[in-house]
Motif scaffolding. Sequence first.
Motif, mmCIF file in Angstrom:
data_model
loop_
_atom_site.group_PDB
_atom_site.id
_atom_site.type_symbol
_atom_site.label_atom_id
_atom_site.label_comp_id
_atom_site.label_asym_id
_atom_site.label_seq_id
_atom_site.Cartn_x
_atom_site.Cartn_y
_atom_site.Cartn_z
ATOM 1 N N GLY A 139 0.777 -1.234 0.000
ATOM 2 C CA GLY A 139 0.000 0.000 0.000
ATOM 3 C C GLY A 139 0.806 1.280 0.000
ATOM 4 N N HIS A 140 2.122 1.182 -0.111
ATOM 5 C CA HIS A 140 2.952 2.378 -0.152
ATOM 6 C C HIS A 140 3.042 2.898 -1.589
ATOM 7 C CE1 HIS A 140 4.103 1.752 4.000
ATOM 8 N NE2 HIS A 140 4.430 0.502 3.708
ATOM 9 N N GLU A 141 3.539 4.113 -1.740
ATOM 10 C CA GLU A 141 3.661 4.749 -3.043
ATOM 11 C C GLU A 141 5.133 4.974 -3.366
ATOM 12 O OE1 GLU A 141 2.524 8.966 -5.294
ATOM 13 O OE2 GLU A 141 1.869 8.582 -3.233
ATOM 14 N N LEU A 142 5.550 4.621 -4.572
ATOM 15 C CA LEU A 142 6.919 4.870 -5.004
ATOM 16 C C LEU A 142 7.003 6.230 -5.675
ATOM 17 C CD1 LEU A 142 8.119 1.450 -6.480
ATOM 18 C CD2 LEU A 142 8.236 2.304 -4.125
ATOM 19 N N VAL A 143 8.043 6.987 -5.321
ATOM 20 C CA VAL A 143 8.297 8.280 -5.946
ATOM 21 C C VAL A 143 9.719 8.275 -6.479
ATOM 22 C CG1 VAL A 143 6.634 9.538 -4.529
ATOM 23 C CG2 VAL A 143 8.993 9.301 -3.733
ATOM 24 N N GLN A 144 9.999 9.183 -7.404
ATOM 25 C CA GLN A 144 11.287 9.178 -8.088
ATOM 26 C C GLN A 144 12.368 9.956 -7.340
ATOM 27 O OE1 GLN A 144 11.936 7.387 -10.906
ATOM 28 N NE2 GLN A 144 9.874 6.574 -10.623
ATOM 29 N N ARG A 145 11.984 10.982 -6.589
ATOM 30 C CA ARG A 145 12.975 11.894 -6.020
ATOM 31 C C ARG A 145 12.964 11.860 -4.498
ATOM 32 N NH1 ARG A 145 10.678 16.880 -8.994
ATOM 33 N NH2 ARG A 145 11.022 17.747 -6.917
ATOM 34 N N PRO A 146 14.146 11.953 -3.877
ATOM 35 C CA PRO A 146 14.211 11.941 -2.409
ATOM 36 C C PRO A 146 13.419 13.074 -1.767
ATOM 37 C CG PRO A 146 16.392 11.621 -3.357
ATOM 38 C CD PRO A 146 15.485 11.971 -4.499
ATOM 39 N N ASP A 147 13.358 14.242 -2.436
ATOM 40 C CA ASP A 147 12.662 15.364 -1.808
ATOM 41 C C ASP A 147 11.153 15.184 -1.789
ATOM 42 O OD1 ASP A 147 12.459 15.605 -4.536
ATOM 43 O OD2 ASP A 147 12.811 17.760 -4.587
ATOM 44 N N GLU A 148 10.642 14.147 -2.461
ATOM 45 C CA GLU A 148 9.206 13.845 -2.437
ATOM 46 C C GLU A 148 8.875 12.745 -1.434
ATOM 47 O OE1 GLU A 148 8.741 12.544 -6.457
ATOM 48 O OE2 GLU A 148 8.280 14.539 -7.201
ATOM 49 N N ALA A 149 9.901 12.156 -0.813
ATOM 50 C CA ALA A 149 9.716 10.903 -0.087
ATOM 51 C C ALA A 149 9.609 11.088 1.419
ATOM 52 C CB ALA A 149 10.873 9.963 -0.397
#
Length: 230
Positions: A28-38
């Motif tokens: 149920g987690h979401e993958l993001v591309q950039r560390p500043d979004e995580a």
Amino acid sequence: MKIALDTLGCKLNQAETESLARQFIEAGHELVQRPDEADVYILNTCTVTRAADAKARHLLRLAHRRNPDAFIIATGCYAQRMASELIDIEGVNRVVDNNGKENLLHVVQNIPKRDNPQKDLTNLSSPFRTRSFIKIQDGCQNFCAYCIVPYVRSIETSVPPDVIINDINRRSAEGYQEIVLTGTRVGGYAFSGLNLKNLLARILDETKIPRIRLSSLQPQEISAELIKLW
């Protein structure tokens, strides 16, 4: 939570990161591309050269500068070899060696969550590459003079063939046209009397994947039977 994954090094590391990505999405987690979004940043490190070590330290520091609130985890071979160096880097919250890498989902599940009302889960295929990396083997005990790998992946294990075939059929159903069989030393594959050639024969018989690649195959592991099958 939003999770950013970075990978350094070999195709085996890429396969393990892909496996982790699937676990996170299915939980149920979401993958993001950039560390500043995580909310969580995970770096799967390499340690075969000093340059690889330096790049890992740089990426960890960069992630912390760009997102001081992120929970930062270092894992992989550098974490296996020198955890004390990584935990001393400002912003690194946890160091997980190769033996604990498969438990990272549990680690993430126990991190306190930040308020994040906007959550948009992506579909399973979007975070991954066109080709899929599948781990079939881990570890090497050759101890070549030039190579540090046996000191960070010394226990040789092979994945059961039924698990590998199920993984390949799953990738095929998701639309992948190519799989890369990875390991520390794929030519050392051995499970209940099956060697690499036997495994490939089963894959050809029991899956419909159009293209198969091998990584980390050493010259002395290439037999006439393997070439004939290829």
